[in-house]
Design a protein around this motif. Structure first.
Motif, mmCIF file in Angstrom:
data_model
loop_
_atom_site.group_PDB
_atom_site.id
_atom_site.type_symbol
_atom_site.label_atom_id
_atom_site.label_comp_id
_atom_site.label_asym_id
_atom_site.label_seq_id
_atom_site.Cartn_x
_atom_site.Cartn_y
_atom_site.Cartn_z
ATOM 1 N N THR A 39 -76.406 -8.566 -60.203
ATOM 2 C CA THR A 39 -75.870 -8.725 -61.554
ATOM 3 C C THR A 39 -76.010 -7.422 -62.331
ATOM 4 O OG1 THR A 39 -76.490 -11.060 -61.559
ATOM 5 C CG2 THR A 39 -76.017 -10.052 -63.687
ATOM 6 N N LEU A 40 -74.898 -6.901 -62.813
ATOM 7 C CA LEU A 40 -74.864 -5.650 -63.562
ATOM 8 C C LEU A 40 -74.325 -5.913 -64.961
ATOM 9 C CD1 LEU A 40 -73.353 -3.370 -60.769
ATOM 10 C CD2 LEU A 40 -75.760 -3.643 -61.359
ATOM 11 N N ALA A 41 -74.967 -5.320 -65.941
ATOM 12 C CA ALA A 41 -74.554 -5.487 -67.343
ATOM 13 C C ALA A 41 -73.863 -4.223 -67.834
ATOM 14 C CB ALA A 41 -75.767 -5.797 -68.213
ATOM 15 N N THR A 42 -72.917 -4.409 -68.730
ATOM 16 C CA THR A 42 -72.213 -3.269 -69.308
ATOM 17 C C THR A 42 -71.696 -3.651 -70.691
ATOM 18 O OG1 THR A 42 -70.565 -1.537 -68.874
ATOM 19 C CG2 THR A 42 -69.915 -3.798 -68.388
ATOM 20 N N GLN A 43 -71.097 -2.673 -71.356
ATOM 21 C CA GLN A 43 -70.490 -2.870 -72.669
ATOM 22 C C GLN A 43 -68.979 -2.686 -72.559
ATOM 23 O OE1 GLN A 43 -71.265 0.385 -75.428
ATOM 24 N NE2 GLN A 43 -71.574 1.811 -73.731
ATOM 25 N N VAL A 44 -68.251 -3.203 -73.528
ATOM 26 C CA VAL A 44 -66.817 -2.897 -73.625
ATOM 27 C C VAL A 44 -66.706 -1.441 -74.046
ATOM 28 C CG1 VAL A 44 -64.666 -3.409 -74.836
ATOM 29 C CG2 VAL A 44 -66.219 -5.275 -74.189
ATOM 30 N N TRP A 45 -66.067 -0.622 -73.190
ATOM 31 C CA TRP A 45 -66.087 0.826 -73.394
ATOM 32 C C TRP A 45 -64.839 1.456 -72.766
ATOM 33 C CZ3 TRP A 45 -69.010 5.240 -70.763
ATOM 34 C CH2 TRP A 45 -69.392 6.231 -71.678
ATOM 35 N N PRO A 46 -63.653 1.102 -73.265
ATOM 36 C CA PRO A 46 -62.437 1.656 -72.668
ATOM 37 C C PRO A 46 -62.338 3.166 -72.905
ATOM 38 C CG PRO A 46 -61.938 0.474 -74.713
ATOM 39 C CD PRO A 46 -63.386 0.234 -74.414
ATOM 40 N N PRO A 47 -61.792 3.915 -71.940
ATOM 41 C CA PRO A 47 -61.096 3.428 -70.743
ATOM 42 C C PRO A 47 -62.004 3.256 -69.517
ATOM 43 C CG PRO A 47 -60.813 5.788 -70.921
ATOM 44 C CD PRO A 47 -61.641 5.378 -72.123
ATOM 45 N N TYR A 48 -63.322 3.326 -69.703
ATOM 46 C CA TYR A 48 -64.232 3.210 -68.554
ATOM 47 C C TYR A 48 -64.391 1.773 -68.083
ATOM 48 C CZ TYR A 48 -65.528 8.091 -69.079
ATOM 49 O OH TYR A 48 -65.490 9.462 -69.124
ATOM 50 N N GLN A 49 -64.580 0.854 -69.012
ATOM 51 C CA GLN A 49 -64.691 -0.552 -68.625
ATOM 52 C C GLN A 49 -64.277 -1.442 -69.791
ATOM 53 O OE1 GLN A 49 -67.856 1.282 -67.988
ATOM 54 N NE2 GLN A 49 -69.051 0.727 -69.782
ATOM 55 N N GLN A 50 -63.530 -2.480 -69.460
ATOM 56 C CA GLN A 50 -63.114 -3.461 -70.453
ATOM 57 C C GLN A 50 -62.803 -4.769 -69.728
ATOM 58 O OE1 GLN A 50 -60.878 -0.377 -71.015
ATOM 59 N NE2 GLN A 50 -59.803 -0.846 -69.121
ATOM 60 N N GLN A 51 -62.716 -5.839 -70.496
ATOM 61 C CA GLN A 51 -62.415 -7.150 -69.934
ATOM 62 C C GLN A 51 -61.457 -7.880 -70.849
ATOM 63 O OE1 GLN A 51 -65.357 -9.904 -67.833
ATOM 64 N NE2 GLN A 51 -65.354 -10.786 -69.869
ATOM 65 N N GLU A 52 -60.380 -8.389 -70.262
ATOM 66 C CA GLU A 52 -59.402 -9.160 -71.030
ATOM 67 C C GLU A 52 -58.932 -10.324 -70.180
ATOM 68 O OE1 GLU A 52 -55.226 -8.522 -73.522
ATOM 69 O OE2 GLU A 52 -56.259 -6.810 -72.613
ATOM 70 N N ASN A 53 -59.087 -11.547 -70.722
ATOM 71 C CA ASN A 53 -58.736 -12.765 -69.981
ATOM 72 C C ASN A 53 -59.448 -12.813 -68.628
ATOM 73 O OD1 ASN A 53 -56.952 -13.545 -72.067
ATOM 74 N ND2 ASN A 53 -55.309 -12.318 -71.183
ATOM 75 N N ASP A 54 -60.729 -12.458 -68.657
ATOM 76 C CA ASP A 54 -61.585 -12.470 -67.465
ATOM 77 C C ASP A 54 -61.197 -11.437 -66.406
ATOM 78 O OD1 ASP A 54 -63.189 -14.532 -68.463
ATOM 79 O OD2 ASP A 54 -61.849 -16.067 -67.679
ATOM 80 N N ILE A 55 -60.281 -10.557 -66.738
ATOM 81 C CA ILE A 55 -59.895 -9.491 -65.810
ATOM 82 C C ILE A 55 -60.611 -8.206 -66.230
ATOM 83 C CG2 ILE A 55 -57.999 -8.099 -64.910
ATOM 84 C CD1 ILE A 55 -56.162 -10.502 -65.430
ATOM 85 N N GLN A 56 -61.379 -7.627 -65.324
ATOM 86 C CA GLN A 56 -62.180 -6.438 -65.613
ATOM 87 C C GLN A 56 -61.494 -5.203 -65.037
ATOM 88 O OE1 GLN A 56 -65.988 -7.504 -63.911
ATOM 89 N NE2 GLN A 56 -66.469 -8.914 -65.583
ATOM 90 N N THR A 57 -61.285 -4.202 -65.881
ATOM 91 C CA THR A 57 -60.591 -2.991 -65.464
ATOM 92 C C THR A 57 -61.295 -1.766 -66.047
ATOM 93 O OG1 THR A 57 -59.109 -3.127 -67.379
ATOM 94 C CG2 THR A 57 -58.352 -4.143 -65.326
#
Length: 248
Positions: A39-57
């Motif tokens: 289990t890895l934790a992160t923050q919403v931090w575009p363009p490095y990591q984001q999540q929308e509708n359960d899709i992580q990019t």
């Protein structure tokens, strides 16, 4: 000694050597067993990591997936506030957090992987700010803004910038800078420019100065690594082939 006895002893020695060989070769396999899912934790931090509708990019999500796929390791990413992500690893709630650059506080309770996610730090001043020629004057008189719990905030403080104020998000920082409520931000260039674009604020509103490259990796908690001591070496073997690099 009878010939039959000698043959039996040789067979016994051969059998013993074969058993030892099997046992020796099986040991690394046991040592490399890792948990079914980490289990890895992160923050919403575009363009490095984001999540929308359960899709992580994002760039760091892609780099992380690349390494984990090479390891055949399942993992789960949870998006939480950045302070909670780090403190959750400190308390053993999460196995790691990302994407992060090195600092001494984090090193107390976690170990940083090879850095394989590129990051460039730059200074952004409002367009009308008279930038002093001497960097030491920046440290004394320039009012900087920084994100809470960020390594950029820690870096400014540890390098003796005297007027640093914390704010909750990069979006709020850019608005304050554009409206001349603060003089400058020292920030990840991809993060800053993505947030400015999303807020429809052109980069011509700012004066930009390069600072340094400070690449990112994955911090794994010491509690986790104590239980799985081979994990980090295994992870690091695959980072170079999964490196994210951006042309600035």
């Amino acid at each position: 000694m009878p010939m039959s006895t000698m043959i039996k002893q040789r067979r016994h020695r051969h059998f013993y050597s074969l058993v030892c060989c099997i046992l020796l070769f099986s040991c690394p396999i046991e040592a490399d067993k890792f948990p079914d899912t980490i289990t890895l934790a992160t923050q919403v931090w575009p363009p490095y990591q984001q999540q929308e509708n359960d899709i992580q990019t994002g760039y760091s999500i892609d780099a992380l997936k690349c390494v984990m796929n090479k390891m055949n390791q399942k993992f789960e990413v949870l998006f939480v506030p950045w302070g909670r992500a780090q403190n959750g690893v400190k308390s053993g709630v999460y196995d790691g957090f990302f994407a992060a650059s090195q600092n001494k506080w984090r090193d107390q309770f976690a170990v940083l992987s090879n850095t394989f996610i590129e990051q460039q730090w730059r200074f952004y001043f409002n367009k009308d700010y008279p930038i002093p020629n001497d960097v030491n004057q920046w440290k004394q008189t320039t009012i900087f803004g920084a994100r809470r719990h960020s390594n950029t905030y820690r870096w400014l403080n540890s390098n003796n910038f005297k007027k640093v104020r914390q704010f909750p998000s990069i979006e709020s920082l850019i608005k304050l800078l554009s409206n001349k409520r603060i003089d400058a931000i020292m920030e990840n260039s991809l993060l800053f420019e993505e947030a400015a674009r999303h807020g429809e604020i052109p980069l011509t509103e700012f004066q930009i100065r390069d600072n340094m490259q400070y690449d990112l990796g994955i911090y794994f908690g010491k509690t986790f690594l104590n239980n799985y001591p081979q994990f980090l070496d295994t992870f690091n073997r695959h980072t170079e082939s999964c490196r994210f690099s951006h042309t600035y």
